[in-house]
Design an enzyme around this catalytic site. Structure first.
Site, short mmCIF file in Angstrom:
data_model
loop_
_atom_site.label_atom_id
_atom_site.label_comp_id
_atom_site.label_asym_id
_atom_site.label_seq_id
_atom_site.Cartn_x
_atom_site.Cartn_y
_atom_site.Cartn_z
N LYS A 1 2.83 11.08 7.04
CA LYS A 1 1.98 10.87 8.22
C LYS A 1 2.50 11.57 9.48
O LYS A 1 2.28 12.76 9.66
CB LYS A 1 1.80 9.38 8.48
CG LYS A 1 0.95 8.69 7.41
CD LYS A 1 0.48 7.33 7.87
CE LYS A 1 -0.08 6.49 6.76
NZ LYS A 1 -1.48 6.74 6.49
N ASP B 1 9.47 2.77 1.82
CA ASP B 1 8.31 3.59 2.14
C ASP B 1 8.04 3.44 3.64
O ASP B 1 7.44 2.45 4.08
CB ASP B 1 7.10 3.15 1.31
CG ASP B 1 5.86 3.98 1.61
OD1 ASP B 1 5.87 4.74 2.61
OD2 ASP B 1 4.88 3.87 0.86
N PHE C 1 0.86 -1.18 0.00
CA PHE C 1 0.00 0.00 0.00
C PHE C 1 0.90 1.23 0.00
O PHE C 1 1.64 1.46 0.95
CB PHE C 1 -0.95 0.06 1.20
CG PHE C 1 -1.92 1.21 1.05
CD1 PHE C 1 -3.11 1.05 0.36
CD2 PHE C 1 -1.61 2.47 1.54
CE1 PHE C 1 -3.99 2.13 0.17
CE2 PHE C 1 -2.47 3.55 1.35
CZ PHE C 1 -3.66 3.38 0.67
N1 PLP Z 1 2.67 4.75 1.99
C1 PLP Z 1 2.26 3.99 3.01
C2 PLP Z 1 3.14 2.89 3.50
C3 PLP Z 1 1.03 4.22 3.62
O1 PLP Z 1 0.63 3.45 4.63
C4 PLP Z 1 0.23 5.28 3.14
C5 PLP Z 1 -1.09 5.54 3.75
O2 PLP Z 1 -1.63 4.79 4.49
C6 PLP Z 1 0.70 6.05 2.07
C7 PLP Z 1 1.93 5.76 1.51
C8 PLP Z 1 -0.15 7.16 1.49
O3 PLP Z 1 -0.18 8.24 2.37
P1 PLP Z 1 -1.30 9.38 2.17
O4 PLP Z 1 -2.60 8.77 2.56
O5 PLP Z 1 -0.86 10.47 3.10
O6 PLP Z 1 -1.25 9.78 0.73
#
Ligand code: PLP
Length: 420
Positions: free
Chosen positions: A275, A246, A161
């Site tokens: 986040k 990530d 994700f």
């Molecule tokens: N990357 C990871 C690992 C995430 O868990 C998330 C969101 O849950 C994102 C990227 C995307 O972040 P955003 O919702 O701030 O676009």
């Protein structure tokens, strides 16, 4: 179609300003009438939060065990973050990058130092930071690695994700996230998470990067086999491929270390952060990498109106300062041990499996007991906010400022629900 007079589509009796604030149902109706249904929220309307606790419009209190999907690692309304934000709010909030501002430089330096990288590139949401990493990797591939133009590939993981943009969902394996959004962006290969041989086989001379979550959060806190991150690091080194971690959800103390990669003493080429970098106050994201990688970004080749704005930078810098003492990382370890032990005792008694790292746990509810959604509804009745990651799996991530008593409450409530 919404009425222009401000009356709601379905209640028909309240304007937004005359809505009785204690009316949970009326708030839900307003949401459902005027906001697209891209989420399936639990039926609670929150109106205030402090530390690990939130309250709803009826005055009921709840222990927050989702923490805005780990954006609220420092809890709600952390006084230090609120004070810094308020100070900056009254001074300067947005300049655009057409000019320098006095907050971005110190923030960039501090985040570079926290990650051990030479530079950062600031954005807003996590998905934008992932997009940034993808663009940087492709450009690095063409300009530095020498991949023929238009042929770059990035290897990503099944069950990933990384956000919701059209390019990112192009390599999602979640059919709900991808359905009817085609045509998809090409240039991605998928391999099973944790399978080094498959990763090795997927990499060829066109590959510019491996993109992975060091722990897959949305998939249900999936921890890769021990040593996997080190093996990926070694493979990326030998193949001349960027390793992009990530850490949007796993980073910034959630797992008991500043970054989840730290558990294997692995340093990726590119960190993707978001986040909690905004302290739950404001969207703040960034990638961090060395100068030879980020040098491919030149004026006009990438940008964002809000990325690196003074308010975001001020908040992000305060977040980084709060991580320096190591106290939050220690709390994640101690409270996480308590949570894992308490939930682990339920395996075989309503719970099929618990995966935990720091104060972050994936809990597979036994189908004989219930569904993930129903357990969340029961937790809500007991004053605990949680959310199913999918199907049978809950992902628990209380704020790192929670107390031992809070974690005890979470554990005992789980025991109560499991005993039926
Ligand atoms: N990357 C990871 C690992 C995430 O868990 C998330 C969101 O849950 C994102 C990227 C995307 O972040 P955003 O919702 O701030 O676009």
């Amino acid at each position: 179609m919404p009425s222009m007079t401000g009356t709601t589509g379905t209640t028909g009796t309240h304007t937004a300003s005359s809505l009785p604030v204690s009316d949970t149902e009326a708030h839900i109706e307003l949401n459902e009438s005027y906001a697209a249904h891209n989420y399936h929220p639990l039926r609670v309307v929150l109106s205030a939060g402090e530390g690990a606790w939130v309250s709803d419009v009826e005055g009921r209190r709840y222990l927050d065990c989702l923490s805005g999907y780990s954006a609220l690692n420092f809890g709600h309304s952390h006084p230090r973050l609120v004070a810094r934000a308020q100070e900056q709010l009254g001074r300067l909030t947005l300049t655009s990058r057409a000019y320098y501002n006095d907050q971005l430089g110190p923030f960039a330096r501090d985040l570079a130092q926290l990650t051990g990288k030479e530079m950062i590139l600031p954005m807003n949401s996590g998905a934008e930071a992932v997009e940034t990493a993808i663009k940087v990797a492709r450009k690095w591939g063409y300009l530095v690695k020498g991949v023929p133009e238009n042929q770059a590939t990035i290897v990503a993981m099944e069950g990933n994700f990384h956000g919701r943009t059209t390019t990112i969902v192009s390599f999602s394996t979640d059919s709900v996230a991808t359905a009817h959004y085609a045509p998809y962006t090409p240039g991605f290969r998928l391999v099973p998470y944790g399978d080094l041989a498959a990763l090795d086989a997927a990499i060829d001379e066109s590959t510019v990067a491996v993109l992975l979550e060091p722990i897959q959060g949305e998939a249900g806190v999936i921890i890769p086999p021990e040593g996997y991150l080190q093996q990926v690091r070694a493979l990326c080194n030998s193949e001349g491929v960027l390793m992009i971690a990530d850490e949007v959800q796993s980073g910034l103390a959630r797992t008991g270390r500043t970054f989840a990669c730290d558990h294997e003493e692995v340093v990726p080429d590119v960190y993707v952060l978001g986040k909690a970098l905004g302290g739950g106050l404001y969207p703040v994201s960034a990638i961090a990498a060395d100068g030879d990688v980020l040098a491919v970004i030149t004026p006009g080749s990438h940008g964002s109106t809000f990325g690196g704005n003074p308010l975001a930078a001020a908040i992000g810098r305060e977040v980084i300062a709060m991580l320096h003492t190591g106290e939050l990382q220690e709390r994640a370890v101690t409270l996480g041990d308590q949570l894992a032990a308490g939930l682990g005792a339920l395996v075989g008694q309503g719970v099929d499996a618990v995966r935990a790292r720091g104060l972050w746990a994936g809990v597979d509810i036994s189908p004989q007991l219930s569904t993930g959604r129903h357990v969340c509804e029961q937790l809500l009745e007991h004053g605990i906010l949680a959310k199913e990651a999918h199907g049978q799996t809950l992902r628990l991530a209380p704020p790192l400022v929670a107390s031992q008593e809070d974690i005890e409450l979470l554990v005992t409530t789980f025991h109560t629900i499991c005993s039926g």
